[in-house]
Design a protein around this motif. Sequence first.
Motif, PDB file in Angstrom:
ATOM      1  N   THR A 134       0.809  -1.225   0.000  1.00 43.77           N
ATOM      2  CA  THR A 134       0.000   0.000   0.000  1.00 43.77           C
ATOM      3  C   THR A 134       0.842   1.275   0.000  1.00 43.77           C
ATOM      4  OG1 THR A 134      -1.822  -1.149   1.121  1.00 43.77           O
ATOM      5  CG2 THR A 134      -1.834   1.270   1.180  1.00 43.77           C
ATOM      6  N   ILE A 160       1.003   4.018  -3.046  1.00 38.92           N
ATOM      7  CA  ILE A 160       0.658   5.433  -2.876  1.00 38.92           C
ATOM      8  C   ILE A 160       1.834   6.328  -3.259  1.00 38.92           C
ATOM      9  CG2 ILE A 160       0.098   7.195  -1.150  1.00 38.92           C
ATOM     10  CD1 ILE A 160      -1.723   5.107   0.180  1.00 38.92           C
ATOM     11  N   VAL A 199       1.708   6.869  -6.859  1.00 40.92           N
ATOM     12  CA  VAL A 199       0.639   7.812  -7.194  1.00 40.92           C
ATOM     13  C   VAL A 199       1.095   9.249  -6.948  1.00 40.92           C
ATOM     14  CG1 VAL A 199      -1.675   8.589  -6.548  1.00 40.92           C
ATOM     15  CG2 VAL A 199      -1.199   6.142  -6.803  1.00 40.92           C
ATOM     16  N   VAL A 206      -8.050  11.357  -7.753  1.00 38.85           N
ATOM     17  CA  VAL A 206      -7.635   9.982  -7.476  1.00 38.85           C
ATOM     18  C   VAL A 206      -8.848   9.226  -6.945  1.00 38.85           C
ATOM     19  CG1 VAL A 206      -6.128   8.478  -6.127  1.00 38.85           C
ATOM     20  CG2 VAL A 206      -5.285  10.697  -6.922  1.00 38.85           C
ATOM     21  N   ALA A 260      -9.982   5.620  -5.321  1.00 35.15           N
ATOM     22  CA  ALA A 260      -9.376   4.461  -4.667  1.00 35.15           C
ATOM     23  C   ALA A 260     -10.433   3.529  -4.097  1.00 35.15           C
ATOM     24  CB  ALA A 260      -8.444   4.918  -3.550  1.00 35.15           C
ATOM     25  N   SER A 267     -11.548   1.287  -1.200  1.00 38.66           N
ATOM     26  CA  SER A 267     -11.196   1.316   0.220  1.00 38.66           C
ATOM     27  C   SER A 267     -12.281   0.605   1.020  1.00 38.66           C
ATOM     28  CB  SER A 267     -10.998   2.748   0.711  1.00 38.66           C
ATOM     29  OG  SER A 267     -10.296   2.762   1.935  1.00 38.66           O
ATOM     30  N   THR A 283      -6.915   2.295   3.056  1.00 42.78           N
ATOM     31  CA  THR A 283      -6.223   2.890   1.907  1.00 42.78           C
ATOM     32  C   THR A 283      -6.578   4.368   1.762  1.00 42.78           C
ATOM     33  OG1 THR A 283      -6.166   0.761   0.748  1.00 42.78           O
ATOM     34  CG2 THR A 283      -5.865   2.744  -0.589  1.00 42.78           C
ATOM     35  N   LYS A 294      -4.662   6.481   4.320  1.00 41.74           N
ATOM     36  CA  LYS A 294      -3.258   6.647   3.961  1.00 41.74           C
ATOM     37  C   LYS A 294      -3.103   7.619   2.790  1.00 41.74           C
ATOM     38  CE  LYS A 294      -0.832   2.688   5.770  1.00 41.74           C
ATOM     39  NZ  LYS A 294       0.382   3.326   6.242  1.00 41.74           N
ATOM     40  N   LEU A 295      -4.021   7.547   1.857  1.00 47.84           N
ATOM     41  CA  LEU A 295      -3.988   8.442   0.701  1.00 47.84           C
ATOM     42  C   LEU A 295      -4.228   9.889   1.147  1.00 47.84           C
ATOM     43  CD1 LEU A 295      -3.630   8.153  -2.371  1.00 47.84           C
ATOM     44  CD2 LEU A 295      -6.112   7.915  -2.548  1.00 47.84           C
ATOM     45  N   ILE A 337      -9.888  13.339  -3.689  1.00 53.80           N
ATOM     46  CA  ILE A 337      -9.797  11.909  -3.396  1.00 53.80           C
ATOM     47  C   ILE A 337     -11.202  11.346  -3.284  1.00 53.80           C
ATOM     48  CG2 ILE A 337      -8.988  10.150  -1.773  1.00 53.80           C
ATOM     49  CD1 ILE A 337      -6.907  12.206  -0.794  1.00 53.80           C
ATOM     50  N   ILE A 355      -6.854   3.458  -7.998  1.00 60.32           N
ATOM     51  CA  ILE A 355      -6.049   2.608  -7.121  1.00 60.32           C
ATOM     52  C   ILE A 355      -6.901   1.441  -6.633  1.00 60.32           C
ATOM     53  CG2 ILE A 355      -4.704   2.511  -4.989  1.00 60.32           C
ATOM     54  CD1 ILE A 355      -4.380   5.534  -5.150  1.00 60.32           C
TER      55      ILE A 355
END
Length: 201
Positions: free
Chosen positions: A19, A23, A26, A38, A40, A42, A47, A50-51, A62, A161
Amino acid sequence: MTVISKPCVYFALPGKKNTDDCIACVVRRLEEGDIRIVVAASTTGYTAGKLADALQGRGITIVAIGESPLAKEWDAKTEYPFLKPEVKLDLERRGVIVGDKVPYLLHSSVLDYSRWQVPTPDMIVRELLYAFGQGMKVDVEVAMQAVAAGLIEPYQKVIAIGGTARGADTAVVLRATFPNHVLSQDAKKRLEIYEVLCKPL
């Protein structure tokens, strides 16, 4: 002939342990400045959290896509929703757009679990993407889910992601589109995977 050389990171094994490195790939790609969104997968918010940490203050949108209620059919041991309300609220407070309980788009045919086992277009697309790894299938699906749910505008370049079971191990740059435009007659609306940033071998 013009040659453009870009890095692609390959992980020896799939899974959650990749992970942070995923990232990092990315973040490095976002530094080019042409992508501002982005998307993702999750499941639990791991995730997405963390992003959000990695992209704090960068002005990047995000979008986190949680699991569909259909996931209960596959994981009866874990209490649904997997993304707990307090985790969802925390992500939203940090500016993450959370698409929770959005139906899967590559597991939605009425024939998927029917007594008549025949290939469907969804199944063919899904199995083709699986040829590149589970994360690739997830990447494409969450980008389509984000468009279908109205969380992002279609036909734009985003980073998607995904991962294998939990965490993230695959990231791509793609054109996000509606599911019914994946193979569109209009080339400008069709799914296109432009770059693979990282994936498991």
